[in-house]
Motif scaffolding. Structure first.
Motif, PDB file in Angstrom:
ATOM      1  N   HIS A   9       0.835  -1.204   0.000  1.00 18.54           N
ATOM      2  CA  HIS A   9       0.000   0.000   0.000  1.00 18.54           C
ATOM      3  C   HIS A   9       0.874   1.260   0.000  1.00 18.54           C
ATOM      4  O   HIS A   9       0.560   2.249  -0.676  1.00 18.54           O
ATOM      5  CB  HIS A   9      -0.938   0.007   1.207  1.00 18.54           C
ATOM      6  CG  HIS A   9      -1.938  -1.094   1.177  1.00 18.54           C
ATOM      7  ND1 HIS A   9      -2.815  -1.286   0.138  1.00 18.54           N
ATOM      8  CD2 HIS A   9      -2.212  -2.088   2.072  1.00 18.54           C
ATOM      9  CE1 HIS A   9      -3.585  -2.337   0.384  1.00 18.54           C
ATOM     10  NE2 HIS A   9      -3.226  -2.846   1.552  1.00 18.54           N
ATOM     11  N   ASN A  40       2.090   1.704  -3.497  1.00 16.49           N
ATOM     12  CA  ASN A  40       1.058   2.258  -4.371  1.00 16.49           C
ATOM     13  C   ASN A  40       0.864   3.749  -4.153  1.00 16.49           C
ATOM     14  O   ASN A  40       0.505   4.479  -5.080  1.00 16.49           O
ATOM     15  CB  ASN A  40      -0.278   1.533  -4.143  1.00 16.49           C
ATOM     16  CG  ASN A  40      -0.322   0.182  -4.821  1.00 16.49           C
ATOM     17  OD1 ASN A  40       0.368  -0.047  -5.806  1.00 16.49           O
ATOM     18  ND2 ASN A  40      -1.114  -0.715  -4.291  1.00 16.49           N
ATOM     19  N   HIS A  60      -5.832  -3.460  -3.461  1.00 17.08           N
ATOM     20  CA  HIS A  60      -5.026  -2.250  -3.646  1.00 17.08           C
ATOM     21  C   HIS A  60      -5.820  -1.173  -4.377  1.00 17.08           C
ATOM     22  O   HIS A  60      -6.571  -1.478  -5.305  1.00 17.08           O
ATOM     23  CB  HIS A  60      -3.740  -2.584  -4.393  1.00 17.08           C
ATOM     24  CG  HIS A  60      -2.856  -3.528  -3.651  1.00 17.08           C
ATOM     25  ND1 HIS A  60      -2.860  -4.885  -3.885  1.00 17.08           N
ATOM     26  CD2 HIS A  60      -1.975  -3.315  -2.642  1.00 17.08           C
ATOM     27  CE1 HIS A  60      -1.996  -5.472  -3.066  1.00 17.08           C
ATOM     28  NE2 HIS A  60      -1.453  -4.544  -2.300  1.00 17.08           N
ATOM     29  N   MET A  61      -5.622   0.089  -3.957  1.00 10.91           N
ATOM     30  CA  MET A  61      -6.420   1.182  -4.497  1.00 10.91           C
ATOM     31  C   MET A  61      -5.564   2.139  -5.331  1.00 10.91           C
ATOM     32  O   MET A  61      -4.340   2.154  -5.242  1.00 10.91           O
ATOM     33  CB  MET A  61      -7.123   1.924  -3.355  1.00 10.91           C
ATOM     34  CG  MET A  61      -8.016   1.011  -2.510  1.00 10.91           C
ATOM     35  SD  MET A  61      -9.273   0.151  -3.482  1.00 10.91           S
ATOM     36  CE  MET A  61      -9.479  -1.380  -2.560  1.00 10.91           C
ATOM     37  N   ASN A  62      -6.247   2.944  -6.136  1.00 10.29           N
ATOM     38  CA  ASN A  62      -5.555   3.785  -7.105  1.00 10.29           C
ATOM     39  C   ASN A  62      -5.112   5.127  -6.522  1.00 10.29           C
ATOM     40  O   ASN A  62      -5.318   5.423  -5.342  1.00 10.29           O
ATOM     41  CB  ASN A  62      -6.438   3.980  -8.343  1.00 10.29           C
ATOM     42  CG  ASN A  62      -7.757   4.679  -8.028  1.00 10.29           C
ATOM     43  OD1 ASN A  62      -7.870   5.426  -7.058  1.00 10.29           O
ATOM     44  ND2 ASN A  62      -8.755   4.462  -8.882  1.00 10.29           N
ATOM     45  N   GLY A  63      -4.528   5.944  -7.370  1.00  8.58           N
ATOM     46  CA  GLY A  63      -4.003   7.220  -6.927  1.00  8.58           C
ATOM     47  C   GLY A  63      -5.056   8.177  -6.407  1.00  8.58           C
ATOM     48  O   GLY A  63      -4.787   8.969  -5.488  1.00  8.58           O
ATOM     49  N   TYR A 103      -7.671   7.410  -4.723  1.00  9.63           N
ATOM     50  CA  TYR A 103      -7.952   6.998  -3.340  1.00  9.63           C
ATOM     51  C   TYR A 103      -6.894   7.571  -2.396  1.00  9.63           C
ATOM     52  O   TYR A 103      -7.218   8.204  -1.377  1.00  9.63           O
ATOM     53  CB  TYR A 103      -7.968   5.469  -3.247  1.00  9.63           C
ATOM     54  CG  TYR A 103      -8.153   4.940  -1.840  1.00  9.63           C
ATOM     55  CD1 TYR A 103      -9.422   4.667  -1.342  1.00  9.63           C
ATOM     56  CD2 TYR A 103      -7.056   4.708  -0.997  1.00  9.63           C
ATOM     57  CE1 TYR A 103      -9.594   4.181  -0.044  1.00  9.63           C
ATOM     58  CE2 TYR A 103      -7.219   4.231   0.291  1.00  9.63           C
ATOM     59  CZ  TYR A 103      -8.484   3.969   0.758  1.00  9.63           C
ATOM     60  OH  TYR A 103      -8.649   3.501   2.048  1.00  9.63           O
ATOM     61  N   TRP A 104      -5.622   7.353  -2.739  1.00  6.92           N
ATOM     62  CA  TRP A 104      -4.555   7.793  -1.835  1.00  6.92           C
ATOM     63  C   TRP A 104      -4.425   9.309  -1.787  1.00  6.92           C
ATOM     64  O   TRP A 104      -4.077   9.867  -0.745  1.00  6.92           O
ATOM     65  CB  TRP A 104      -3.236   7.123  -2.222  1.00  6.92           C
ATOM     66  CG  TRP A 104      -3.250   5.658  -1.909  1.00  6.92           C
ATOM     67  CD1 TRP A 104      -3.278   4.612  -2.786  1.00  6.92           C
ATOM     68  CD2 TRP A 104      -3.305   5.079  -0.604  1.00  6.92           C
ATOM     69  NE1 TRP A 104      -3.336   3.418  -2.113  1.00  6.92           N
ATOM     70  CE2 TRP A 104      -3.356   3.677  -0.760  1.00  6.92           C
ATOM     71  CE3 TRP A 104      -3.315   5.608   0.686  1.00  6.92           C
ATOM     72  CZ2 TRP A 104      -3.407   2.798   0.313  1.00  6.92           C
ATOM     73  CZ3 TRP A 104      -3.368   4.731   1.767  1.00  6.92           C
ATOM     74  CH2 TRP A 104      -3.408   3.349   1.569  1.00  6.92           C
ATOM     75  N   ASP A 140     -10.656   1.015  -7.049  1.00  8.26           N
ATOM     76  CA  ASP A 140      -9.954  -0.272  -7.029  1.00  8.26           C
ATOM     77  C   ASP A 140      -8.962  -0.336  -8.197  1.00  8.26           C
ATOM     78  O   ASP A 140      -9.311  -0.015  -9.337  1.00  8.26           O
ATOM     79  CB  ASP A 140     -10.990  -1.396  -7.137  1.00  8.26           C
ATOM     80  CG  ASP A 140     -10.411  -2.774  -6.915  1.00  8.26           C
ATOM     81  OD1 ASP A 140      -9.170  -2.919  -6.861  1.00  8.26           O
ATOM     82  OD2 ASP A 140     -11.203  -3.721  -6.815  1.00  8.26           O
ATOM     83  N   ARG A 141      -7.732  -0.762  -7.915  1.00 11.03           N
ATOM     84  CA  ARG A 141      -6.736  -0.940  -8.986  1.00 11.03           C
ATOM     85  C   ARG A 141      -6.996  -2.193  -9.815  1.00 11.03           C
ATOM     86  O   ARG A 141      -6.378  -2.390 -10.857  1.00 11.03           O
ATOM     87  CB  ARG A 141      -5.335  -1.034  -8.385  1.00 11.03           C
ATOM     88  CG  ARG A 141      -4.778   0.278  -7.884  1.00 11.03           C
ATOM     89  CD  ARG A 141      -3.436   0.070  -7.202  1.00 11.03           C
ATOM     90  NE  ARG A 141      -2.444  -0.477  -8.105  1.00 11.03           N
ATOM     91  CZ  ARG A 141      -1.534   0.249  -8.756  1.00 11.03           C
ATOM     92  NH1 ARG A 141      -1.503   1.558  -8.609  1.00 11.03           N
ATOM     93  NH2 ARG A 141      -0.646  -0.322  -9.551  1.00 11.03           N
ATOM     94  N   GLY A 142      -7.889  -3.072  -9.326  1.00 10.70           N
ATOM     95  CA  GLY A 142      -8.234  -4.240 -10.114  1.00 10.70           C
ATOM     96  C   GLY A 142      -8.081  -5.568  -9.413  1.00 10.70           C
ATOM     97  O   GLY A 142      -8.539  -6.595  -9.917  1.00 10.70           O
ATOM     98  N   ASP A 143      -7.458  -5.574  -8.201  1.00 10.23           N
ATOM     99  CA  ASP A 143      -7.275  -6.850  -7.492  1.00 10.23           C
ATOM    100  C   ASP A 143      -8.142  -6.969  -6.251  1.00 10.23           C
ATOM    101  O   ASP A 143      -8.075  -7.962  -5.531  1.00 10.23           O
ATOM    102  CB  ASP A 143      -5.805  -7.055  -7.124  1.00 10.23           C
ATOM    103  CG  ASP A 143      -5.275  -6.024  -6.129  1.00 10.23           C
ATOM    104  OD1 ASP A 143      -6.045  -5.128  -5.715  1.00 10.23           O
ATOM    105  OD2 ASP A 143      -4.088  -6.105  -5.767  1.00 10.23           O
TER     106      ASP A 143
END
Length: 234
Positions: free
Chosen positions: A11, A14, A212-215, A217-218, A206-209
């Motif tokens: 995380h 990412n 893990h989350m995308n930019g 989100y962060w 969601d990044r797809g899995d």
């Protein structure tokens, strides 16, 4: 110049681009440092005998090639994730009794039920249900004199997580909040618009899995929840 130690695993990786951008702007007065304290590689290193090393105020992560850090050199420490995830307690539609849930959660997030390990026969990582000691979080909380922040893992979007009874998810986070309060650990939770009513992250982040989350989100978590607290401290 203040110094900020970022700790975590995948995380943190990412979020690293967002973190770097923040240090170039809002946190330009803070020098960042990064230490691996979570993730499958750390768990494998721990299993292989490369333990999280502590000597006075100096710690060294279990990642291969990690270097020692003296915690007295930092003005704040931020954990990103660090195994604070419901699947380390339970997952799926099975409804447990209140007594069983309380027993499972009693040592969370320091003692966890399950870790990933390398299956040499099949050449892949597999889930191991044996207890796992969240050593970096425990040790750093004992040693650090500066403020410590914990951004819990994103809520998964996977079907088995969404099937977990809502009251059990709520009980998990009640335990996490109580632990943080007792440890004087500052818990950072995501803005409510990132989360569904059944405590999953909204799928567009969601990044797809499913974990893990995308930019986006962060960016929201860091800029809206963490940075204001760091600036107020500083």
């Amino acid at each position: 110049m203040k110094r900020l130690l970022w700790c975590g695993g995948s995380h943190l990786a990412n979020a690293k681009a967002i973190i770097s951008a923040i240090h170039g702007a809002e946190l330009s007065d803070w020098e960042p440092d990064f230490m691996e304290t979570a993730g499958p590689r750390f768990e494998e290193a721990t299993a292989a005998g490369r333990q999280f090393v502590v000597s006075g105020s100096v710690v060294q992560g279990g990642g291969v090639g990690d270097r020692p850090r003296d915690l007295t050199n930092y003005d704040a420490i931020v954990f990103v994730g660090q195994y604070v995830q419901i699947m380390r307690a339970y997952s799926g539609p099975t409804e447990l009794s209140t007594a069983v849930v309380e027993e499972i959660l009693r040592h969370i997030p320091i003692t966890l039920t399950g870790k990933k390990k390398w299956d040499t026969l099949n050449g892949k990582r597999v889930w191991d249900d044996s207890p796992f000691y969240n050593e970096p979080l425990d040790q750093i909380l004992q040693l650090a004199s500066c403020p410590v922040y914990l951004i819990h893992d994103p809520h998964p979007t996977r079907a088995e997580h969404r099937a977990t009874p809502l009251w059990m998810k709520q009980a998990y986070f009640q335990r996490i909040r109580a632990f943080c309060k007792a440890q004087r650990l500052v818990l950072i939770e995501p803005p409510i618009y990132l989360v569904t009513d059944d405590l999953a992250t909204r799928p567009e982040f969601d990044r797809g899995d499913g974990i893990h989350m995308n930019g986006d989100y962060w960016t929201a978590v860091l800029n809206e929840e963490l940075v204001p607290r760091l600036l107020a401290h500083g």
